[in-house]
Every structure is written in C-alpha cells, then in structure tokens.
Design a protein around this motif. Structure first.
Motif, PDB file in Angstrom:
ATOM      1  N   ILE A   1      94.934 -17.754  74.870  1.00 17.82           N
ATOM      2  CA  ILE A   1      94.997 -19.430  74.593  1.00 17.82           C
ATOM      3  C   ILE A   1      94.527 -19.028  73.040  1.00 17.82           C
ATOM      4  O   ILE A   1      94.214 -18.490  73.186  1.00 17.82           O
ATOM      5  N   GLU A   2      95.270 -19.274  71.787  1.00 19.36           N
ATOM      6  CA  GLU A   2      95.046 -19.586  71.077  1.00 19.36           C
ATOM      7  C   GLU A   2      94.330 -20.095  70.794  1.00 19.36           C
ATOM      8  O   GLU A   2      93.998 -22.046  70.992  1.00 19.36           O
ATOM      9  N   ASN A   3      93.020 -20.284  69.977  1.00 19.92           N
ATOM     10  CA  ASN A   3      91.489 -20.963  69.063  1.00 19.92           C
ATOM     11  C   ASN A   3      92.363 -22.205  68.487  1.00 19.92           C
ATOM     12  O   ASN A   3      93.376 -21.689  68.047  1.00 19.92           O
ATOM     13  N   VAL A   4      91.450 -23.076  67.870  1.00 21.25           N
ATOM     14  CA  VAL A   4      91.960 -23.753  67.465  1.00 21.25           C
ATOM     15  C   VAL A   4      91.330 -23.894  66.400  1.00 21.25           C
ATOM     16  O   VAL A   4      90.360 -22.615  66.004  1.00 21.25           O
ATOM     17  N   PHE A   5      91.793 -24.156  64.633  1.00 20.73           N
ATOM     18  CA  PHE A   5      91.968 -23.501  63.855  1.00 20.73           C
ATOM     19  C   PHE A   5      91.571 -24.862  62.967  1.00 20.73           C
ATOM     20  O   PHE A   5      92.000 -25.533  63.340  1.00 20.73           O
ATOM     21  N   MET A   6      91.407 -24.873  62.003  1.00 17.99           N
ATOM     22  CA  MET A   6      90.850 -25.527  61.137  1.00 17.99           C
ATOM     23  C   MET A   6      91.711 -26.346  60.076  1.00 17.99           C
ATOM     24  O   MET A   6      92.696 -25.288  59.488  1.00 17.99           O
ATOM     25  N   ALA A   7      92.489 -27.389  60.601  1.00 15.34           N
ATOM     26  CA  ALA A   7      93.696 -27.579  59.527  1.00 15.34           C
ATOM     27  C   ALA A   7      93.113 -28.901  59.149  1.00 15.34           C
ATOM     28  O   ALA A   7      92.319 -28.669  58.324  1.00 15.34           O
ATOM     29  N   LYS A   8      93.891 -29.385  58.005  1.00 16.06           N
ATOM     30  CA  LYS A   8      93.765 -30.139  57.047  1.00 16.06           C
ATOM     31  C   LYS A   8      94.020 -31.670  57.497  1.00 16.06           C
ATOM     32  O   LYS A   8      93.203 -32.161  56.801  1.00 16.06           O
ATOM     33  N   ASN A   9      94.000 -31.599  58.526  1.00 10.82           N
ATOM     34  CA  ASN A   9      94.359 -33.619  59.204  1.00 10.82           C
ATOM     35  C   ASN A   9      93.538 -32.863  59.900  1.00 10.82           C
ATOM     36  O   ASN A   9      93.162 -32.099  61.030  1.00 10.82           O
ATOM     37  N   ALA A  10      92.362 -33.931  60.107  1.00 17.44           N
ATOM     38  CA  ALA A  10      91.374 -33.565  61.291  1.00 17.44           C
ATOM     39  C   ALA A  10      91.680 -34.435  62.285  1.00 17.44           C
ATOM     40  O   ALA A  10      91.527 -33.883  62.987  1.00 17.44           O
ATOM     41  N   GLY A  11      92.796 -35.807  62.415  1.00 18.22           N
ATOM     42  CA  GLY A  11      93.618 -36.103  63.163  1.00 18.22           C
ATOM     43  C   GLY A  11      94.544 -35.175  64.572  1.00 18.22           C
ATOM     44  O   GLY A  11      94.287 -34.937  65.193  1.00 18.22           O
ATOM     45  N   SER A  12      95.197 -34.665  63.721  1.00 17.75           N
ATOM     46  CA  SER A  12      96.272 -33.434  64.348  1.00 17.75           C
ATOM     47  C   SER A  12      95.091 -31.638  64.731  1.00 17.75           C
ATOM     48  O   SER A  12      95.305 -31.623  65.644  1.00 17.75           O
TER      49      SER A  12
END
Length: 177
Positions: free
Chosen positions: A72-83
């Motif tokens: 599975i793909e790791n979580v990446f840091m998105a620009k939107n914290a909610g996303s």
C-alpha cells in the motif's frame, strides 16, 4: 526450492476516500503476471460509509483472490490537512481489511512506486498507466487508480526480488570466509 521459485500473489492498494485503486499480480522469480485490477468507487456519501465500502471491497477481493501479501502507498503530506487525514483513514480501512485476513502489509512511498515502474520518482499518472500497460502486456488502458494499485504491487514484487537476491548473495559470500 528457494523462496524465489514459488509464486506469490500480491495485492497493491492505492487508497483514496472517493476511489481506491486495487491491482493484483502473481510473481515468481523475476516474472510478473496480471491477475485482476479494479477501482473501488466509494461515492460521495457520508465518510464513514465510504470507509465501510473500502473495508468491505478489499475484504471481498482478498477472499476471492487470496493474496499472500499486500502493498500500500504511504501517506504523503498533502497541502490540505483534512485531505491527508481522510487519506490516512482510507488507508486504515484497507489495512484493517488485510490484517484481519492475516496478510502481511508492506508500505511504499509514492516516489518509490513511480521509480520502480516508470524509472523516475516524479512521473505523472499517465506515465504510470502507460508503463503498467506495457509491463503487464495489457491490451487496454487501465483506469488511473487501478493502475496505481498495480504499480504498488509491482514495486513490492521488485523489492521482494531484490531483497531475496541480496540475502542469497550475502549468505553465500558469508559462507566463503
């Protein structure tokens, strides 16, 4: 028979709260064969209902195709914290569906997946789709999320092969001393 000589079925998951891509491959030695791919469509309903759709969808695919391992793909840091939080919860639903079936989970960064499939970590989705079609000898284009699921599975297959190769080389070299 070494570990490299038997077939391993890998399910790759590209989690998302609206669309979760799934790709299933068989691999033995350096050969990879396409088994199945699909996109679990979660819709626009209540978020807990979408998580349930992911959990049940992945669970059903596991029961149907009986993979040995999951990537599975790791979580990446998105620009939107909610996303980013929603993506993390979608990952959690897929991971839970996997671990309740006693399947080992492996995690990969998006850049590592793209590097393994396309040859560059900054590849776009169209490049990933194109390479998936070539690598698996598919006649039609694969939907973006499903292509990402297949790419994650291929990344894991390549990583397994490299690790097995390293272990067998190190063991044989160690015995020479």
């Amino acid at each position: 028979m070494t570990e490299q000589q038997y077939m391993v079925r890998i399910i790759g998951i590209d989690p998302g709260s609206r669309f979760t891509g799934v790709g299933i491959i068989d691999t033995a030695q350096q050969k990879i064969q396409h088994v199945h791919h699909e996109t679990i469509k979660c819709g626009n309903g209540d978020f807990p209902d979408r998580l349930r759709i992911i959990f049940e969808g992945v669970n059903e695919l596991i029961k149907q195709f009986r993979p040995n391992e999951m990537a599975i793909e790791n979580v990446f840091m998105a620009k939107n914290a909610g996303s980013a939080l929603k993506l993390g919860q979608a990952r959690g639903a897929a991971i839970c569906a996997t671990v309740v079936n006693d399947i080992v989970v492996h995690e990969y960064a998006a850049k590592a997946v793209k590097q393994a499939v396309v040859g560059k970590g900054g590849a776009d989705k169209k490049q990933v789709q194109y390479m998936i079609r070539l690598l698996l000898n598919l006649k039609e284009n694969v939907q973006e999320d499903a292509a990402d699921g297949l790419a994650i599975a291929i990344c894991h297959a390549n990583n397994r092969w490299a690790q097995n190769r390293l272990v067998s080389n190190n063991t044989s070299n160690w015995r020479k001393f």
